[in-house]
Design an enzyme around this catalytic site. Structure first.
Site, PDB file in Angstrom:
ATOM      1  N   LEU A  91       0.866  -1.190   0.000  1.00  0.00           N
ATOM      2  CA  LEU A  91       0.000   0.000   0.000  1.00  0.00           C
ATOM      3  C   LEU A  91       0.895   1.230   0.000  1.00  0.00           C
ATOM      4  CD1 LEU A  91      -2.459  -1.046   2.869  1.00  0.00           C
ATOM      5  CD2 LEU A  91      -3.030  -0.972   0.434  1.00  0.00           C
ATOM      6  N   HIS A  92       0.701   2.115  -0.951  1.00  0.00           N
ATOM      7  CA  HIS A  92       1.516   3.338  -0.924  1.00  0.00           C
ATOM      8  C   HIS A  92       0.812   4.558  -1.524  1.00  0.00           C
ATOM      9  CE1 HIS A  92       2.172   2.277  -5.111  1.00  0.00           C
ATOM     10  NE2 HIS A  92       2.527   3.524  -5.310  1.00  0.00           N
TER      11      HIS A  92
END
Ligand code: UD1
Length: 392
Positions: A199-200
């Site tokens: 997740l970014h």
């Protein structure tokens, strides 16, 4: 002919590597410019090493900053390089800030631009990448699309199909050629079954309340299934702000960002992948691994229609439901999308090299299978009626 490749952020490297290799079969001088948008070893140099890319000829060393500052820094540092090296063509990749910054400089200096991975649209202008895609495509002279939806999007935006070439997916070129090398790269002490998480995106990690909710949902799900989570630096910062310690969340193992081969090995053996990355939606589709995308939309709809991807939006109960559904009945892909065959970069090189001798007035028409928008939608404008089809 002098060709300059501009790369800057992690997802650029695996796209540029096969194009550089394919062009090296022709009599061209290639220059690689790294903007320095990503600079940590594991976000940058590790990729150059594993992908066998030539070290950058020039590093602009812009580093991290606000979007405006970062884009402006790339522009002002890239312009003198352009004036000094005088390329005939600059190739930009994907949708990161380095992509649009380089394209803007070239357009002002009247230097031809080729955009690899053109035409993708999420239709969500709150994503910084969507703005980068829209602008880069408007400025480019050669637009290489990975899937036919890209051709349709570009046609809708009024971009002449003369400039657009459906070539397939260069990221898959790299994946297909590197897959055998993942043997023996799987991290030690892994559970037999695990979910892989990345997740970014700002939409997931910049809003701390949402990030906290997302992580505690994953923590609950990790009571049933182990989670492996290589953490992007942006996400790491936000987790620190939330006071989350490494490995302080149930059965989730947080890792540093991984080099390409180690990450690919993890993907290949995962039971499910949970992500907000664009590239991983494509890679899981190719590998046939079920993928849950924590976003409301995707610029890669082919991964939903043909692949293994499911959008779960910003809805943690849907996420948990889908994890359980996948564990009960893993989603199978319909097939591998057209031209995701490991040869996209060769097609790009052929278009560039053929184009060089004939543009702007082409004596020999380019092969129909490499050209233009889908004839079902735009038959007359291109004067091409053969539909692009697998391999060439
Ligand atoms: C960028 C791209 C995104 C891509 C992602 C892949 C844009 C607008 N976004 O997002 O499309 O999916 O790369 O990773 O171009 N940082 C480090 N070390 C690094 C790089 C970044 O610590 O090597 C930290 C910095 O604190 C920085 C933050 O990560 O502020 C974000 O980096 P940045 O390049 O601004 O955007 P990404 O989130 O990586």
């Amino acid at each position: 002919m002098r060709i300059c490749h501009v790369v800057g952020a992690r997802p650029n490297f695996m796209k540029a590597a096969p194009v550089i290799r394919a062009l090296s079969a022709y009599p061209v001088k290639q220059i690689v410019v790294h903007t320095g948008q990503h600079y940590d070893f594991n976000m940058s140099e590790a990729f150059f090493q594993q992908l066998g890319m030539p070290a950058p000829d020039i590093n602009l060393q812009v580093g991290s900053d606000t979007h405006a500052q970062q884009t402006a820094q790339i522009m002002s540092r890239f312009e003198p390089v352009l004036l000094d090296t005088k390329p005939d063509l600059v190739i930009v990749y994907g949708d990161v800030n380095s992509t649009v910054a380089a394209a803007l400089v070239c357009s002002k200096r009247m230097i031809r631009i080729a955009h690899v991975e053109a035409g993708l649209r999420s239709f969500d202008r709150t994503m910084p990448e969507e703005i980068n895609r829209l602008l880069t495509d408007q400025l480019s002279d050669l637009l290489f699309t990975p899937s036919e939806d890209g051709n349709l999007n570009l046609a809708r935006e009024g971009i002449s199909c003369e400039k657009v070439f459906f070539v397939g997916n260069v990221m898959i070129d790299t994946l297909a050629s590197m897959l055998p090398e993942t043997e023996g790269r799987l991290l030690p002490d892994l559970p037999k079954k695990y979910a892989l998480v990345t997740l970014h995106r700002p939409s997931n990690v910049d809003e701390l309340d949402w990030l906290a909710l997302l992580l505690s949902s994953l923590e609950k799900a990790s009571r049933e299934l182990a989670f492996i989570f290589p953490v992007h630096p942006r996400t790491r910062q936000k987790m620190t702000e939330l006071g989350i310690k490494p490995n302080g969340k149930g059965n989730i193992r947080f890792l540093e960002p991984l080099p390409y081969l180690e990450f690919l090995a993890l993907q290949k053996h995962a039971i499910i992948v949970i992500t907000d990355s664009g590239g991983i939606q494509e890679e899981t589709t190719y590998l046939g691994i079920p993928c849950l995308t924590v976003r409301e939309n995707t610029e890669r709809p082919i991964t939903l229609s043909m692949g293994t991807n499911t959008l779960v939006g910003r809805d943690t109960s849907r996420l948990i439901k889908e994890i359980n559904r996948v564990l009960d009945q893993p989603r199978k892909r319909q097939g591998i999308p057209p031209l995701w065959d490991g040869h996209a970069a060769e097609r790009i090189a052929r278009v560039i090299m053929r184009g060089e001798s004939c543009m702007p007035e082409r004596e020999t028409p380019l092969p129909a299978e490499l050209h233009g928008a889908s004839p079902r939608e735009k038959p007359d404008q291109c004067g091409q009626t053969t539909r692009a089809s697998g391999g060439s």
